[in-house]
Scaffold this motif. Structure first.
Motif, PDB file in Angstrom:
ATOM      1  N   ILE A  85      15.299  18.094  25.680  1.00  0.00           N
ATOM      2  CA  ILE A  85      14.246  18.258  25.344  1.00  0.00           C
ATOM      3  C   ILE A  85      13.915  16.517  25.538  1.00  0.00           C
ATOM      4  O   ILE A  85      13.091  15.844  25.724  1.00  0.00           O
ATOM      5  CB  ILE A  85      14.203  18.637  23.667  1.00  0.00           C
ATOM      6  CG1 ILE A  85      14.076  20.183  23.718  1.00  0.00           C
ATOM      7  CG2 ILE A  85      12.863  17.417  22.742  1.00  0.00           C
ATOM      8  CD1 ILE A  85      13.403  20.394  21.806  1.00  0.00           C
ATOM      9  N   SER A  86      14.609  15.551  25.222  1.00  0.00           N
ATOM     10  CA  SER A  86      14.838  13.953  24.823  1.00  0.00           C
ATOM     11  C   SER A  86      15.040  13.691  26.449  1.00  0.00           C
ATOM     12  O   SER A  86      14.046  12.744  26.810  1.00  0.00           O
ATOM     13  CB  SER A  86      16.053  13.307  24.910  1.00  0.00           C
ATOM     14  OG  SER A  86      16.662  13.592  24.914  1.00  0.00           O
ATOM     15  N   THR A  87      15.825  14.110  27.524  1.00  0.00           N
ATOM     16  CA  THR A  87      15.061  13.902  28.914  1.00  0.00           C
ATOM     17  C   THR A  87      13.947  13.868  29.326  1.00  0.00           C
ATOM     18  O   THR A  87      13.623  12.866  29.779  1.00  0.00           O
ATOM     19  CB  THR A  87      16.846  14.656  29.294  1.00  0.00           C
ATOM     20  OG1 THR A  87      17.900  13.674  29.083  1.00  0.00           O
ATOM     21  CG2 THR A  87      16.364  13.978  31.511  1.00  0.00           C
ATOM     22  N   LEU A  88      13.881  15.261  29.507  1.00  0.00           N
ATOM     23  CA  LEU A  88      12.507  16.094  29.749  1.00  0.00           C
ATOM     24  C   LEU A  88      11.346  15.017  29.163  1.00  0.00           C
ATOM     25  O   LEU A  88       9.705  15.119  30.211  1.00  0.00           O
ATOM     26  CB  LEU A  88      11.861  17.630  29.497  1.00  0.00           C
ATOM     27  CG  LEU A  88      13.236  18.342  30.425  1.00  0.00           C
ATOM     28  CD1 LEU A  88      13.017  19.538  29.809  1.00  0.00           C
ATOM     29  CD2 LEU A  88      13.287  18.112  31.626  1.00  0.00           C
ATOM     30  N   THR A  89      11.048  14.917  28.004  1.00  0.00           N
ATOM     31  CA  THR A  89      10.277  14.132  27.359  1.00  0.00           C
ATOM     32  C   THR A  89      10.094  12.377  28.345  1.00  0.00           C
ATOM     33  O   THR A  89       9.043  12.262  28.316  1.00  0.00           O
ATOM     34  CB  THR A  89      10.446  13.622  25.761  1.00  0.00           C
ATOM     35  OG1 THR A  89      10.775  15.047  25.297  1.00  0.00           O
ATOM     36  CG2 THR A  89       8.592  12.473  24.897  1.00  0.00           C
ATOM     37  N   LEU A  90      11.397  11.666  28.159  1.00  0.00           N
ATOM     38  CA  LEU A  90      10.974  10.728  29.135  1.00  0.00           C
ATOM     39  C   LEU A  90      10.397  11.034  30.272  1.00  0.00           C
ATOM     40  O   LEU A  90       9.263  10.670  30.802  1.00  0.00           O
ATOM     41  CB  LEU A  90      12.736  10.193  29.200  1.00  0.00           C
ATOM     42  CG  LEU A  90      12.468   8.605  29.871  1.00  0.00           C
ATOM     43  CD1 LEU A  90      11.391   8.067  29.352  1.00  0.00           C
ATOM     44  CD2 LEU A  90      14.140   8.327  30.121  1.00  0.00           C
ATOM     45  N   ILE A  91      10.898  12.300  31.170  1.00  0.00           N
ATOM     46  CA  ILE A  91      10.788  12.111  32.940  1.00  0.00           C
ATOM     47  C   ILE A  91       9.083  12.453  32.501  1.00  0.00           C
ATOM     48  O   ILE A  91       8.410  12.393  33.158  1.00  0.00           O
ATOM     49  CB  ILE A  91      11.461  13.469  33.294  1.00  0.00           C
ATOM     50  CG1 ILE A  91      12.777  13.054  33.459  1.00  0.00           C
ATOM     51  CG2 ILE A  91      10.859  13.907  34.551  1.00  0.00           C
ATOM     52  CD1 ILE A  91      13.289  14.269  33.740  1.00  0.00           C
ATOM     53  N   GLY A  92       8.797  13.220  31.522  1.00  0.00           N
ATOM     54  CA  GLY A  92       7.756  13.946  31.293  1.00  0.00           C
ATOM     55  C   GLY A  92       6.767  12.530  31.281  1.00  0.00           C
ATOM     56  O   GLY A  92       5.441  12.345  31.518  1.00  0.00           O
ATOM     57  N   VAL A  93       6.768  11.644  30.158  1.00  0.00           N
ATOM     58  CA  VAL A  93       5.667  10.767  30.545  1.00  0.00           C
ATOM     59  C   VAL A  93       5.823   9.800  31.512  1.00  0.00           C
ATOM     60  O   VAL A  93       4.616   8.817  31.967  1.00  0.00           O
ATOM     61  CB  VAL A  93       6.954   9.582  29.049  1.00  0.00           C
ATOM     62  CG1 VAL A  93       5.233   8.095  29.015  1.00  0.00           C
ATOM     63  CG2 VAL A  93       7.157  10.189  27.904  1.00  0.00           C
ATOM     64  N   CYS A  94       6.478   9.649  32.057  1.00  0.00           N
ATOM     65  CA  CYS A  94       6.699   8.841  33.664  1.00  0.00           C
ATOM     66  C   CYS A  94       5.687   9.578  34.142  1.00  0.00           C
ATOM     67  O   CYS A  94       5.406   9.291  35.266  1.00  0.00           O
ATOM     68  CB  CYS A  94       8.831   8.741  34.189  1.00  0.00           C
ATOM     69  SG  CYS A  94       9.458   7.306  33.863  1.00  0.00           S
ATOM     70  N   GLY A  95       5.476  10.745  34.025  1.00  0.00           N
ATOM     71  CA  GLY A  95       5.100  11.566  35.125  1.00  0.00           C
ATOM     72  C   GLY A  95       3.995  11.173  34.611  1.00  0.00           C
ATOM     73  O   GLY A  95       2.683  11.395  35.822  1.00  0.00           O
TER      74      GLY A  95
END
Length: 357
Positions: A276-286
């Motif tokens: 969840i934390s990893t995908l959150t960071l990737i999502g914010v960058c997206g």
């Protein structure tokens, strides 16, 4: 006798790893997934690491550093004299992008630690967007669970790499595949003197990085020095595909072999939180890459690869196979890489001490 058994076991394990990696790469190539020569060995080595017995093989550290060095030269080749004007003309999105990643990753690590969702200061070091190896070593020194830090760091690299490849596949399905399957400059029409110069330069710069004990220097020095020498017409950078593919395989294996059955089993309880934390960071960058597209008229694939929080080496391999603005992607990645390498240990040390009080 025992030495012979160990030696035979290593040969057997290398054979299994190679077979699984070849199959993974072949399948990815068949379905036209970009950067398959990186993703195939990476996925193959993770599958291989799931076996019950502990593996006896690993990638030699110098070999991995040399592979990063050659990749650094590949990046340098795309960094013409237009890169500095590129940074100057886009300095606002460049620095905003760096701040977004540093702030988001730091906040996620702080939140996970504050809520005690991960043991000790593990989340702070695991979330830090610095060089994975450096953050793992520093995290251990500050009382974090080094194995979970490694899982968080390398899982982010893997997730970001796979997502970037999938996005590239859907946006530029035909073009990226055609660009990727170009096998020119293998043995024919190859200037062996230029190749020798490139190998000598890479070896020298990697040795300098090793002597300075710089974990990021093996990639960073060839990028910077190679770009300078090329722009002053001192060195001509030409790397054959067989050499680059070999480097891709070594880098893919190096990432995948960081995992083993014990690490994966240990991290299962924390895996949902880590993902969840990893995908959150990737999502914010997206999301920020969408802002780049809307307000700065940058194409979506270039914007996403520039903002991707995966390893610079992995993103460079994907960008090299895609029709993107390579100078923009690598200028953003390198700028972030340098700033993060300087600031991430300072921020993480400060938070680790503060949270330990």
């Amino acid at each position: 006798m025992n030495l012979l058994i160990v030696k035979n076991q290593k040969y057997f394990e290398w054979a299994i790893l190679s077979t699984v990696s070849i199959l993974s790469t072949f399948i990815l190539n068949v379905i036209h997934v970009p950067a398959s020569f990186l993703l195939g060995p990476m996925i193959g080595s993770i599958i291989f690491s799931l076996k019950k017995t502990k593996t006896t093989i690993k990638i030699n550290n110098y070999l991995f550093s040399l592979s990063q060095g050659f990749l650094g030269l590949l990046i340098a080749k795309s960094l013409k004299s237009s890169v500095l004007p590129e940074i100057y003309s886009h300095y606002i999105p460049f620095f905003l992008g760096v701040l977004v990643i540093i702030f988001t990753s730091t906040f996620i690590g702080f939140l996970l630690t504050k809520m005690k969702l991960l043991p000790g200061t593990t989340a702070i070091w695991g979330s830090s967007p610095g060089a994975a190896y450096a953050m793992t070593i520093l995290g251990e020194a500050y009382g974090a669970d080094v194995r979970l830090v490694a899982v968080m760091q390398y899982l982010r690299v893997i997730c970001a790499t796979i997502i970037a490849s999938v996005i590239e596949f859907f946006i530029n399905r035909k073009t990226s595949y055609q660009n990727k399957i170009v096998y020119h400059n293998t043995f024919y029409h190859l200037d062996y003197l230029v190749l020798f110069e490139n190998i000598l330069l890479t070896f020298f710069l990697v040795m300098v990085a090793k002597s300075l004990k710089s974990s990021s220097g093996s990639l960073l020095f060839p990028i910077i020095i190679g770009a300078i020498l090329q722009n002053f017409n001192i060195v001509n950078i030409e790397l054959p595909y067989w050499l680059l593919f070999t480097c891709y395989v070594i880098i893919g294996w190096s990432i995948g072999l960081k995992f083993d059955r014990d690490i994966i089993v240990k991290s299962l309880n924390f895996l949902p939180k880590i993902l969840i934390s990893t995908l959150t960071l990737i999502g914010v960058c997206g999301l920020f890459s969408v802002i780049l597209v809307k307000f700065y008229k940058i194409d979506i694939l270039t914007a996403y690869l520039a903002m991707s929080p995966g390893g610079s080496d992995s993103i460079a391999i994907i960008a090299e196979s895609a029709p993107v603005d390579m100078p923009f992607v690598m200028a953003m990645q390198i700028l972030r890489f340098i700033i993060v390498i300087i600031t991430a240990p300072i921020i993480s040390k400060y938070l680790s001490k503060k949270m330990s009080l």
